[in-house]
Design a protein around this motif. Structure first.
Motif, PDB file in Angstrom:
ATOM      1  N   GLU A  24     -55.137 -83.664  86.491  1.00  0.00           N
ATOM      2  CA  GLU A  24     -56.085 -82.549  86.053  1.00  0.00           C
ATOM      3  C   GLU A  24     -56.180 -81.292  86.879  1.00  0.00           C
ATOM      4  O   GLU A  24     -56.222 -80.070  86.198  1.00  0.00           O
ATOM      5  N   ALA A  25     -56.439 -81.488  88.091  1.00  0.00           N
ATOM      6  CA  ALA A  25     -56.547 -80.400  88.775  1.00  0.00           C
ATOM      7  C   ALA A  25     -55.383 -79.560  88.980  1.00  0.00           C
ATOM      8  O   ALA A  25     -55.400 -78.306  88.567  1.00  0.00           O
ATOM      9  N   ILE A  26     -54.259 -80.158  89.067  1.00  0.00           N
ATOM     10  CA  ILE A  26     -52.903 -79.547  89.075  1.00  0.00           C
ATOM     11  C   ILE A  26     -52.882 -78.579  87.642  1.00  0.00           C
ATOM     12  O   ILE A  26     -52.450 -77.454  87.659  1.00  0.00           O
ATOM     13  N   ILE A  27     -53.171 -79.331  86.534  1.00  0.00           N
ATOM     14  CA  ILE A  27     -53.074 -78.457  85.280  1.00  0.00           C
ATOM     15  C   ILE A  27     -53.922 -77.268  85.126  1.00  0.00           C
ATOM     16  O   ILE A  27     -53.615 -76.432  84.668  1.00  0.00           O
ATOM     17  N   ALA A  80     -53.555 -67.839  77.288  1.00  0.00           N
ATOM     18  CA  ALA A  80     -52.375 -68.132  77.699  1.00  0.00           C
ATOM     19  C   ALA A  80     -51.643 -69.141  76.692  1.00  0.00           C
ATOM     20  O   ALA A  80     -52.291 -69.780  75.991  1.00  0.00           O
ATOM     21  N   LYS A  81     -50.408 -68.869  76.791  1.00  0.00           N
ATOM     22  CA  LYS A  81     -49.637 -70.152  76.005  1.00  0.00           C
ATOM     23  C   LYS A  81     -49.950 -71.565  76.599  1.00  0.00           C
ATOM     24  O   LYS A  81     -50.354 -71.644  77.686  1.00  0.00           O
ATOM     25  N   GLY A  82     -49.718 -72.424  75.590  1.00  0.00           N
ATOM     26  CA  GLY A  82     -50.016 -73.815  76.282  1.00  0.00           C
ATOM     27  C   GLY A  82     -48.986 -74.221  77.313  1.00  0.00           C
ATOM     28  O   GLY A  82     -47.762 -73.144  77.350  1.00  0.00           O
ATOM     29  N   LEU A  83     -49.201 -74.856  78.117  1.00  0.00           N
ATOM     30  CA  LEU A  83     -48.179 -75.547  79.300  1.00  0.00           C
ATOM     31  C   LEU A  83     -47.261 -76.391  78.611  1.00  0.00           C
ATOM     32  O   LEU A  83     -47.724 -77.328  77.968  1.00  0.00           O
ATOM     33  N   GLU A 105     -52.430 -74.536  87.556  1.00  0.00           N
ATOM     34  CA  GLU A 105     -51.488 -73.955  86.790  1.00  0.00           C
ATOM     35  C   GLU A 105     -51.834 -72.980  85.565  1.00  0.00           C
ATOM     36  O   GLU A 105     -51.437 -71.915  85.636  1.00  0.00           O
ATOM     37  N   LYS A 106     -52.906 -73.447  84.671  1.00  0.00           N
ATOM     38  CA  LYS A 106     -53.326 -72.518  83.613  1.00  0.00           C
ATOM     39  C   LYS A 106     -53.844 -71.167  84.441  1.00  0.00           C
ATOM     40  O   LYS A 106     -53.837 -70.178  83.649  1.00  0.00           O
ATOM     41  N   CYS A 107     -54.397 -71.107  85.725  1.00  0.00           N
ATOM     42  CA  CYS A 107     -54.805 -69.789  86.026  1.00  0.00           C
ATOM     43  C   CYS A 107     -53.804 -69.150  86.694  1.00  0.00           C
ATOM     44  O   CYS A 107     -54.034 -67.966  87.298  1.00  0.00           O
ATOM     45  N   VAL A 149     -51.310 -66.318  87.728  1.00  0.00           N
ATOM     46  CA  VAL A 149     -51.123 -65.064  87.074  1.00  0.00           C
ATOM     47  C   VAL A 149     -49.977 -64.830  86.205  1.00  0.00           C
ATOM     48  O   VAL A 149     -49.934 -64.087  85.329  1.00  0.00           O
ATOM     49  N   ASP A 150     -48.875 -65.338  86.582  1.00  0.00           N
ATOM     50  CA  ASP A 150     -47.681 -65.177  85.975  1.00  0.00           C
ATOM     51  C   ASP A 150     -47.831 -66.233  84.630  1.00  0.00           C
ATOM     52  O   ASP A 150     -46.982 -65.896  83.659  1.00  0.00           O
ATOM     53  N   ARG A 151     -48.759 -66.973  84.547  1.00  0.00           N
ATOM     54  CA  ARG A 151     -49.139 -67.664  83.218  1.00  0.00           C
ATOM     55  C   ARG A 151     -49.851 -67.188  82.266  1.00  0.00           C
ATOM     56  O   ARG A 151     -50.059 -67.244  81.175  1.00  0.00           O
ATOM     57  N   ILE A 152     -50.674 -66.118  82.776  1.00  0.00           N
ATOM     58  CA  ILE A 152     -51.628 -65.321  81.998  1.00  0.00           C
ATOM     59  C   ILE A 152     -51.424 -63.789  82.016  1.00  0.00           C
ATOM     60  O   ILE A 152     -52.353 -62.827  82.132  1.00  0.00           O
ATOM     61  N   GLU A 153     -50.000 -63.662  81.981  1.00  0.00           N
ATOM     62  CA  GLU A 153     -49.834 -62.218  82.350  1.00  0.00           C
ATOM     63  C   GLU A 153     -49.998 -61.518  81.357  1.00  0.00           C
ATOM     64  O   GLU A 153     -50.186 -60.061  81.434  1.00  0.00           O
ATOM     65  N   ASP A 154     -50.267 -61.880  79.894  1.00  0.00           N
ATOM     66  CA  ASP A 154     -51.155 -60.816  78.921  1.00  0.00           C
ATOM     67  C   ASP A 154     -52.755 -60.685  79.138  1.00  0.00           C
ATOM     68  O   ASP A 154     -53.293 -60.342  78.240  1.00  0.00           O
TER      69      ASP A 154
END
Ligand code: 5GP
Length: 225
Positions: A183-186, A6-9, A189-191, A193-198
């Protein structure tokens, strides 16, 4: 093996002066990988042990206005009524594309500008447990004159009402707990689906290999002894 890519947040953290956002963010960045804090530019004078280029890029009002004119800032605002603060654009896009998350510790006006331009950024508001605690923390810092402290307190009252514009709010009562929550929020968020659409495109072979697409499950696929 299916790999998450994924891209960075872009993570925006706000909260009134004395809420503890800088302390929380520096702990989070020390604990996690691939994440860094953006160093802002300001026209205010350094205080205490602050270092140019580490805590802020300290510049004159004139230099700041040059940067605005040259479109070098992602956002900027006049904070506490009289000083410029802004986020230099340089390298942010490149870092995000390389999977590095960037934390902006900025005021609410800056956060709202980022929300308009980059709605997919992650917005976290750090809330003090009470205004009394906030006042004590500001006094204990001993870095401001009485007038400046009152100005900060006035801004705090205004800012606290804006927390609903953020995605998450973390009350900083116990520092360790607040750090864990951020940390838990980050991580969550990284998991998303719309953040790791690729994920599928990056793992097409693995998906096929694992029988996750273009294939129906047959009893013979699994040998049970
Ligand atoms: P301080 O003077 O206490 O370091 O910061 C005062 C306020 O300015 C804080 O609320 C801080 O989050 C905000 N601030 C710091 N950097 C930036 C920035 O780059 N942009 C904006 N909009 N606010 C900032």
């Amino acid at each position: 093996m299916i790999k998450e890519k994924a891209k960075g947040l872009l993570i925006v953290v706000s909260g009134p002066s004395g809420a503890g956002k800088d302390t929380i963010v520096s702990r989070v960045v020390a604990n996690m990988k691939n994440i860094k804090v953006s160093v802002s530019m300001t026209s205010r004078a350094p205080r205490g042990s602050e270092v140019n280029g580490k805590d802020y890029y300290f510049v004159t009002k004139k230099q700041f206005e040059e940067s605005i004119k040259n479109d070098e800032l992602l956002e900027y605002a006049v904070v506490h009524n009289n000083q410029y603060y802004g986020t230099p654009k340089a390298k942010i896009e490149e870092d995000l594309n390389n999977g590095v998350s960037i934390v902006l510790v900025i005021d609410i006006q800056g956060a709202l500008k980022i929300k308009e331009r980059i709605p997919e950024a992650l917005f976290i508001f750090i809330m003090p447990p009470s205004m009394e605690v906030l006042k004590e923390r500001l006094i204990a810092r001993k870095t401001e004159s009485k007038d400046k402290m009152l100005e900060r307190f006035k801004t705090a009252y205004k800012e606290i009402n804006e927390y609903t514009k953020y995605n998450y709010v973390v009350v900083n009562d116990k520092l360790d707990v607040a750090v864990d929550k951020v940390e838990a929020i980050i991580k969550a968020e990284k998991c998303r689906v719309d953040r790791i659409e690729d994920i599928y495109l990056n793992n097409k072979e693995e998906f096929i290999h694992e029988g996750l697409i273009d294939k129906k499950f047959n009893n013979e696929d699994i040998e049970i002894r």
